[in-house]
Structure formats: C-alpha cells, structure tokens
Design an enzyme around this catalytic site. Structure first.
Site, PDB file in Angstrom:
ATOM      1  N   LYS A  93     -27.051  51.420   5.618  1.00 25.35           N
ATOM      2  CA  LYS A  93     -25.975  50.426   5.687  1.00 25.35           C
ATOM      3  C   LYS A  93     -25.816  49.971   7.129  1.00 25.35           C
ATOM      4  O   LYS A  93     -26.161  50.682   8.083  1.00 25.35           O
ATOM      5  CB  LYS A  93     -24.651  50.993   5.158  1.00 25.35           C
ATOM      6  CG  LYS A  93     -24.133  52.252   5.878  1.00 25.35           C
ATOM      7  CD  LYS A  93     -23.373  52.021   7.158  1.00 25.35           C
ATOM      8  CE  LYS A  93     -22.827  53.320   7.757  1.00 25.35           C
ATOM      9  NZ  LYS A  93     -22.288  53.134   9.137  1.00 25.35           N
ATOM     10  N   ASP A 135     -18.398  57.936   4.178  1.00 23.60           N
ATOM     11  CA  ASP A 135     -19.336  56.858   3.876  1.00 23.60           C
ATOM     12  C   ASP A 135     -20.021  57.019   2.524  1.00 23.60           C
ATOM     13  O   ASP A 135     -20.686  56.088   2.062  1.00 23.60           O
ATOM     14  CB  ASP A 135     -20.423  56.766   4.962  1.00 23.60           C
ATOM     15  CG  ASP A 135     -19.927  56.155   6.258  1.00 23.60           C
ATOM     16  OD1 ASP A 135     -18.789  55.643   6.279  1.00 23.60           O
ATOM     17  OD2 ASP A 135     -20.671  56.190   7.250  1.00 23.60           O
TER      18      ASP A 135
END
Length: 292
Positions: A20, A145
């Site tokens: 990401k 996350d």
C-alpha cells in the site's frame, strides 16, 4: 469448531499480499492509551509478496520458509493464523510459505498485508465462512494496517486506522524508491518533534478533488527525513521528477505518481544505483477480495 462451508482442496498457492501507499498521512491526535489518531488514504498497488498455504489436520501452524530477521513465532503470518484459530476454535493448522519481496521497515505495509492474506486464505481453506467484517476485527488486533488489506479496497482511514471508508481512485502508475534504510515505526511516532494536531479533513473534500495526489502531506516525513539521510536524499531526488513526491507510512519508501507507465519507467531508469526502485500500478481491488 466453527465451520459453515464444505472444505475446499487442501492447498492454496500463489496468494498475493499487495503493498500500500499512503497518499497522505495526517496525525490528528494521541489517545490516552498512547495510540495515535490518523487520517490517511490507502492506495493498493500491484507490488506483492506471494504466500502459499497447505491445510494441516493436526492444528500446527508452521512457517516453512525462512524470512531473514523475522523469527517464525513473531511473524504476523503465524500470529494471524493462530488468532483465527483462537477466534473460531478451528482445529486445522497450516504450512505457510512466503516469497518475500516487499522490504521490511519500508512503510508499504508488507507484514500487515501478509497477515491479511493469511486471514483471507485460511478462512477459505479451513471452511470457516467468516464475514469480512469479522476478519477485519481479528486483523485489527494484529496491527492497525491489517484491516484495510482485508477490506480489499482503497480507503479513507480515520481513528487508529480502523475506521475505513472505501474510495474510488483513478488508475495510476507510481515510482516507488526504497533507499535501503530500515525505519522503525515506533521511533518516528515517539519523536518529541512530531506534531499531533493536524486539523481533521472531511472525506468529501478529498473525494471532490480532481487531483487526489497532491492532497495534504505526510506528517511523519519531516521526522523520518531528519533522522535518516538516505530517505531525505531519495525524496529530494524524486521531487526533481514530481514535486508532489512524498514518503509512505513512516518510511523508508518514497513514491510519486506519473501519467503513464512509460513516463514512470523513464524516471526509474535514471535511478541512482545505491537505491532500489520499482514501477508499480494501482489496484482497485485486492486480488483475493472474493475470498470473503
């Protein structure tokens, strides 16, 4: 044991765990428990670790490949599998192999993504049938996350990262540079110079922007670049090619968006040899999104 589906074949191979990028990262406060509150947008990209799973009947969870610097017992992959066992009473185990390519300490979520892929894959292999929201809840206990990778979409995140709203982002090409420095997340967040009072943004303001890639900033960037010279140098180099280049997460990786793959590749070809770089493409959905 929780089981709501017939068991699939015992092996699931070539499971991607994508990286990401944080398009921006604002630190908006600090809670009484020490966790920082954030606002960010997560952009998934096609740079991936690859995991392979084989179901075991004896309940043992074993990482069968070596990951330098990460003991198996503390690996988020092993912890994710055991958390899924604990949450469901599953009596199956798994052999887990990892083709590790995402750099650790890079700010691109590699360990968290590996954990999410493990939750998605073993939910399927063990025939558990847990809903995505439940897998996200299990994932949050492993790391802030992890839930966005289980969600499987690009998202606007708030809170400690658990309050997620899917967002649609345009197809994009990025150059990502890893300056071969490991940046410890805790060291950045604990720095006394870190500002923790960035005003809250409204998701509608971000969503309405034509250019979503020059919004905000990364509040961790000044701390990381002051402490880690190679991060500062890599960012300065990339800014010569795109003034909106910035750091992702707590570093060390830096990135910039380019209009097409050819332009990104041209920039990458000029990369100084002391750094690693990659041209990556945006993802609209996680490759394993259909598993939950």
């Amino acid at each position: 044991m929780h089981r709501s589906q017939p068991l699939p074949p015992p092996e699931l191979r070539d499971c991607p765990a994508p990286a990401k990028l944080n398009l921006f990262l604002h630190v908006t406060g600090r809670r009484a428990d020490g966790y920082h509150t954030l606002q960010t947008v997560f952009q998934l990209v096609d740079w991936c670790d690859t995991l392979h799973f084989r179901r075991r009947d004896d309940g043992v969870v074993a990482r069968v490949t070596d990951v330098p610097g990460v003991p198996a017992e503390t690996d988020l992959v092993v912890r994710a599998a055991r958390a899924l066992q604990a949450a469901t009473g599953a009596t199956f185990g798994a052999d887990i192999a990892i083709d590790k390519v995402l750099p650790m300490g890079g700010g691109i979520g590699g360990g968290s993504s590996d954990a999410a892929t493990t939750l998605l894959a073993l939910n399927h292999l063990w025939g558990l049938g847990l809903a995505r929201a439940e897998l996200m809840r299990i994932g949050l206990a492993l790391g802030a996350d992890v839930p966005v990778f289980v969600l499987g979409q690009n998202a606007f995140a708030q809170g400690i990262g658990e309050d997620l709203t899917p967002v649609e982002l345009p197809e994009s090409w990025f150059v990502v540079i890893h300056p071969k420095q490991h940046v410890p997340t805790a060291e950045i967040f604990s720095d006394e110079c870190l500002t923790r009072d960035t005003p809250l943004s409204i998701i509608a303001v971000f969503a309405a922007r034509t250019n979503k890639f020059d919004f905000g900033r990364n509040d961790l960037e000044p701390i990381a670049t002051a402490k880690f010279g190679e991060v500062a140098r890599a960012l300065a180099w990339l800014k010569q090619h795109n003034q909106h280049a910035r750091m992702t997460g707590s570093g060390a990786c830096v990135f910039a968006r380019f209009p097409d793959a050819a332009t990104a590749q041209q920039v990458l070809e000029r990369l100084p040899p002391e750094w690693d770089g990659r041209c990556v493409r945006s993802l609209a959905r996680h490759p394993l999104a259909a598993l939950a």
